[in-house]
Design an enzyme around this catalytic site. Structure first.
Site, PDB file in Angstrom:
ATOM      1  N   THR A  68      -5.214   0.283   1.574  1.00 25.99           N
ATOM      2  CA  THR A  68      -3.841  -0.365   1.689  1.00 25.99           C
ATOM      3  C   THR A  68      -2.750   0.168   1.140  1.00 25.99           C
ATOM      4  OG1 THR A  68      -4.372  -1.586  -0.597  1.00 25.99           O
ATOM      5  CG2 THR A  68      -5.005  -2.636   1.443  1.00 25.99           C
ATOM      6  N   LYS A  96       6.386 -10.849   1.338  1.00 30.16           N
ATOM      7  CA  LYS A  96       5.234 -10.394   1.589  1.00 30.16           C
ATOM      8  C   LYS A  96       4.312 -11.129   0.717  1.00 30.16           C
ATOM      9  CE  LYS A  96       6.494  -6.116   0.795  1.00 30.16           C
ATOM     10  NZ  LYS A  96       6.785  -4.584   0.882  1.00 30.16           N
ATOM     11  N   GLY A 108       0.515   2.440   0.761  1.00 31.20           N
ATOM     12  CA  GLY A 108       1.694   2.511   1.637  1.00 31.20           C
ATOM     13  C   GLY A 108       1.817   1.412   2.805  1.00 31.20           C
ATOM     14  N   THR A 109       1.113   0.153   2.462  1.00 30.21           N
ATOM     15  CA  THR A 109       1.669  -0.723   3.547  1.00 30.21           C
ATOM     16  C   THR A 109       3.037  -1.302   3.401  1.00 30.21           C
ATOM     17  OG1 THR A 109       0.632  -2.368   1.683  1.00 30.21           O
ATOM     18  CG2 THR A 109      -0.967  -1.772   3.564  1.00 30.21           C
ATOM     19  N   GLY A 110       3.746  -1.419   2.298  1.00 30.17           N
ATOM     20  CA  GLY A 110       5.101  -1.902   2.082  1.00 30.17           C
ATOM     21  C   GLY A 110       6.019  -0.864   2.818  1.00 30.17           C
ATOM     22  N   CYS A 111       5.724   0.417   2.641  1.00 32.63           N
ATOM     23  CA  CYS A 111       6.525   1.449   3.127  1.00 32.63           C
ATOM     24  C   CYS A 111       6.445   1.170   4.736  1.00 32.63           C
ATOM     25  CB  CYS A 111       6.249   2.785   2.610  1.00 32.63           C
ATOM     26  SG  CYS A 111       6.209   3.065   0.970  1.00 32.63           S
TER      27      CYS A 111
END
Length: 265
Positions: free
Chosen positions: A208, A175, A210-213
């Site tokens: 932004t 990412k 929680g974008t990874g989860c």
């Protein structure tokens, strides 16, 4: 297969609803999957940050996972916040009892800076989770911690991704949100067969959290439905980008995404 894919999510709870299990469930549902969970920890948090973390007992974590796998089953697994060496070891053992592909999000630090993985557990993630990952989804700081390489540009993303493939991951989604590349954000999907660039405009927003989860769970939902990896990742990537654009502006800090936009579209 285009039926409702079953995703077992093994991760921590976010009381603010923007990340963790709550974001995972919303993302899997929006992307056409069925979400089941094994909660690893309860966090006290909101958009301003994490103020406390309560790890759950290892036997309880395993019991949740076993209850789901023995009855409902899973077409994909997704791991998020694990926290400790002991939890990493127990979750790795759970993954070994299922043939379903695992999406591993190596969660280390919350958006507000609170550590969510003990420093001693980084090595356990490296040795136990990476080799079990059908798809690994690190951001730049996580990739740096796992490989010891600097990730400051696309070449750095590529080198770190290749190193993670060497450590045993079958695919790596590097990412690029933490990589300062001006007006664009580039994520890089690497497999042993090649690479795919996912590039879009950098959205100027504080929403932004929680974008990874969300991205990892959306990928798991696509995989659970039988989509080819590249398609599952591309659809998840587009879903998250739009969820950021439509963020509802909740809270006073790093706000949540609009996870449900696809359900209203």
């Amino acid at each position: 297969m285009t039926s409702l894919g079953r995703v077992l999510i093994i991760a921590g709870s976010d009381s603010g609803g923007g990340a963790g299990i709550q974001a995972d469930i919303k993302a899997v549902t929006a992307m056409g999957g069925f979400a089941a969970t094994a909660i690893t920890a309860i966090t006290v948090q909101n958009t301003l940050g994490v103020s406390d973390v309560f790890p759950l007992p290892l036997d309880l974590i395993e019991a949740q996972g076993r209850a789901v796998l023995d009855d409902i089953g899973a077409d994909a697994l997704k791991t998020g916040m694990l926290g400790t060496v002991e939890t990493v070891e127990r979750v790795a053992a759970i993954l070994d009892t299922s043939d379903a592909p695992a999406v591993v999000d190596p969660v280390m630090i919350a958006k507000g800076g609170h550590p969510l993985l003990a420093e001693a557990a980084v090595g356990a993630v490296r040795s136990l989770m990476i080799p079990r990952a059908a798809l690994l989804t690190p951001n730049a700081p996580e990739a740096e911690a796992l490989t010891g390489l600097t990730v400051a540009d696309l070449d750095g993303q590529r080198r770190a991704g290749e190193a993670l493939l060497e450590l045993g991951a079958r695919a790596v989604l590097m990412k690029g949100g933490h990589v300062e590349t001006g007006a664009t954000v580039t994520d890089l999907l690497l497999t042993r067969d090649g690479e795919t660039l996912l590039e879009g405009e950098r959205i100027d927003t504080t929403s932004t959290h929680g974008t990874g989860c969300t991205l990892a769970s959306a990928c798991a939902a696509g995989i659970s439905r039988g989509l080819p990896l590249e398609q599952a990742v591309a659809e998840a990537w587009a879903y998250v980008a739009e969820a950021i654009r439509r963020a509802p502006g909740l809270g006073q800090g790093h706000g949540p995404l609009d996870h449900g936009w696809r359900l209203r579209a």
